[in-house]
Design a protein around this motif. Structure first.
Motif, PDB file in Angstrom:
ATOM      1  N   ILE A 110      -0.451   2.601   7.978  1.00  0.00           N
ATOM      2  CA  ILE A 110      -1.253   1.709   8.107  1.00  0.00           C
ATOM      3  C   ILE A 110      -2.386   2.115   9.450  1.00  0.00           C
ATOM      4  O   ILE A 110      -3.643   2.015   9.327  1.00  0.00           O
ATOM      5  CB  ILE A 110      -0.846   0.271   8.408  1.00  0.00           C
ATOM      6  CG1 ILE A 110      -0.577  -0.421   7.126  1.00  0.00           C
ATOM      7  CG2 ILE A 110      -1.835  -0.675   8.994  1.00  0.00           C
ATOM      8  CD1 ILE A 110       0.114  -1.778   6.944  1.00  0.00           C
ATOM      9  N   ALA A 140      -6.226  -0.395   4.101  1.00  0.00           N
ATOM     10  CA  ALA A 140      -4.673  -0.134   3.950  1.00  0.00           C
ATOM     11  C   ALA A 140      -4.269  -1.427   3.078  1.00  0.00           C
ATOM     12  O   ALA A 140      -3.103  -1.678   3.242  1.00  0.00           O
ATOM     13  CB  ALA A 140      -3.974   0.247   5.068  1.00  0.00           C
ATOM     14  N   TYR A 143       0.837  -1.140  -0.197  1.00  0.00           N
ATOM     15  CA  TYR A 143      -0.136   0.015   0.183  1.00  0.00           C
ATOM     16  C   TYR A 143       0.926   1.300  -0.031  1.00  0.00           C
ATOM     17  O   TYR A 143       0.630   2.246  -0.729  1.00  0.00           O
ATOM     18  CB  TYR A 143      -0.892  -0.027   1.072  1.00  0.00           C
ATOM     19  CG  TYR A 143      -1.981   1.191   1.219  1.00  0.00           C
ATOM     20  CD1 TYR A 143      -3.115   1.038   0.474  1.00  0.00           C
ATOM     21  CD2 TYR A 143      -1.555   2.436   1.932  1.00  0.00           C
ATOM     22  CE1 TYR A 143      -3.990   2.039   0.363  1.00  0.00           C
ATOM     23  CE2 TYR A 143      -2.461   3.340   1.807  1.00  0.00           C
ATOM     24  CZ  TYR A 143      -3.498   3.305   1.161  1.00  0.00           C
ATOM     25  OH  TYR A 143      -4.540   4.327   1.140  1.00  0.00           O
ATOM     26  N   GLN A 188      -4.394   5.052   8.468  1.00  0.00           N
ATOM     27  CA  GLN A 188      -5.475   4.638   7.690  1.00  0.00           C
ATOM     28  C   GLN A 188      -6.602   4.070   8.634  1.00  0.00           C
ATOM     29  O   GLN A 188      -7.780   4.293   8.489  1.00  0.00           O
ATOM     30  CB  GLN A 188      -5.070   3.593   6.633  1.00  0.00           C
ATOM     31  CG  GLN A 188      -4.150   4.167   5.676  1.00  0.00           C
ATOM     32  CD  GLN A 188      -4.799   5.055   4.503  1.00  0.00           C
ATOM     33  OE1 GLN A 188      -4.448   6.225   3.912  1.00  0.00           O
ATOM     34  NE2 GLN A 188      -5.615   4.430   3.888  1.00  0.00           N
ATOM     35  N   ALA A 230      -9.764   8.102  -0.028  1.00  0.00           N
ATOM     36  CA  ALA A 230      -8.227   7.559   0.501  1.00  0.00           C
ATOM     37  C   ALA A 230      -7.271   8.358  -0.228  1.00  0.00           C
ATOM     38  O   ALA A 230      -7.619   9.039  -1.276  1.00  0.00           O
ATOM     39  CB  ALA A 230      -8.116   6.126  -0.231  1.00  0.00           C
TER      40      ALA A 230
END
Length: 399
Positions: free
Chosen positions: A343, A353, A154, A346, A386
């Motif tokens: 992460i 993520a 990611y 997120q 996102a």
């Protein structure tokens, strides 16, 4: 929001930590690394972790004790990280702890992950720092049909998105993994095979270096590759499985090397064996890079500090530009810790993520479980879209 990302990887040698101050501006997430560290496990604890790993047998009592001891070690590192950083002011808003992987359960065909276990009880971190801790981040992706790895994909996709051509990110930890953001059908990522796992295991088994790894690639540099043994190692069926796929020390452990040597039927000295295992990493990486049509390879992980490994990879990839993740603001030895800080950010903002095309999951998922801090748990307002990109900077004085 300041998030402390923490991880101990498949080398099981210590804990990497990075405090990242995240700010979302439009669709670009900006991360400023204010503190970073790499702390080795105390030798007795590392020895206990190694003794409990597959293919060895262990007990639930030992798993419980290690879960506590590793959690306390993470809490010690977390406390130092938030009090020593540039502008850290002795506080972070949250922590994301990967913990220590001790088992990654892949079905016998190698095509799907069935479960995973990371130890290092996050309650010790939450108690020490008094802030929420996101942990146990891999299993949600596995429950959704994914491999649970490589989760760094990611971060890789956000970082590499602006590069021209067909770039890929390569991480050389215990296991090598690669992310190709521009693959057909969406970003693709997979574990290639052993990077440092077999080299480190052999250094430990043979006592070739007191550090437990091939410092500066010096042992491999003076050894000679045994081409027959290398050819045997390259017959491993895992290398021919399609991506996405994941692996670990459940397959690539010290017994794996012993079995290969037994098949080989010849004595191979420590330096030659380490040179051969280093060449194995280089060859499997080069094969994967060529198959993916990559023209720029952005490398991170402990293998970056092994000039012999890096040279062997470069020799096998003429025409491919090799650089490190430092070019994109992520110091090579800190990139995974930064990835877990991301992460955590997120998750706390209600965002997935994972990338289904990278892990093989049915859909993207918000990762992890949250252990509250001392105060009632209050999450920030969810972010509805996102980030499209990540821009990283590192504070002066942070290595």
């Amino acid at each position: 929001m300041k998030v402390l990302g923490m991880i101990s990887g498949t080398s099981h040698d210590g804990i990497d930590a990075a405090v990242v101050d995240f700010t979302l501006r439009g669709d670009v997430l900006h991360g400023h690394v204010t503190s970073a560290s790499s702390t080795g496990y105390d030798p007795p604890l590392r020895a206990r972790i190694l003794a409990a790993l597959p293919p060895a047998a262990t007990t639930l009592a030992e798993v419980c004790e290690l879960d506590t001891l590793v959690g306390q070690a993470f809490a010690d590192v977390a406390e130092k990280a938030v009090t020593s950083g540039i502008g850290a002011a002795g506080r972070v808003d949250a922590v994301c702890s990967h913990g220590q992987t001790v088992f990654h359960w892949v079905d016998p065909s190698g095509t799907s992950a069935l479960g995973t276990l990371q130890i290092g009880q996050p309650a010790w971190i939450a108690e020490r720092l008094g802030v929420p801790v996101v942990a146990d981040v891999r299993i949600r992706d596995i429950a959704a049909g994914g491999q649970g790895a490589p989760l760094v994909s990611y971060l890789d996709t956000l970082l590499l998105g602006g590069l021209p051509g067909r770039p890929a990110a390569l991480n050389l930890g215990g296991i090598s993994n690669m992310t190709v953001p521009g693959a057909a059908g969406g970003p693709l990522a997979w574990d290639i095979g052993p990077a440092n796992a077999l080299v480190d295991a052999t250094v430990l088994d043979t006592g070739a270096h007191p550090a437990g790894y091939d410092a500066d690639g010096a042992i491999a540099a003076r050894g000679r590759v045994d081409e027959g043994l290398l050819a045997d190692l390259l017959t491993e069926p895992y290398y021919r499985l399609p991506a996405p796929k994941s692996t670990g020390k459940e397959l690539f452990h010290h017994g794996y090397v012993a079995a290969a040597l037994a098949r080989h039927g010849k004595d191979v000295g420590p330096a030659d064996l380490i040179a051969t295992l280093t060449a194995l990493t280089a060859q499997t990486v080069a094969d994967a890079v060529r198959a993916a049509g990559v023209d720029t390879l952005v490398v991170s992980g402990g293998g970056c500090a092994n000039p012999t490994m890096m040279r062997l990879i470069a020799d096998r990839l003429p025409g491919v530009r090799l650089t490190t993740s430092a070019e994109l603001g992520a110091p090579p030895d800190l990139k995974e810790a930064i990835a877990f800080a991301l992460i955590g950010w997120q998750t706390l903002h209600g965002l997935p993520a994972t990338l289904p095309s990278a892990t093989g999951a049915r859909a993207a998922r918000v990762l992890g479980a949250i252990t509250p801090g001392r105060e009632p748990l209050r999450l920030p307002e969810p972010v509805t879209a996102a980030p499209a990109a990540l821009r990283l900077t590192v504070a002066e004085g942070v290595a």
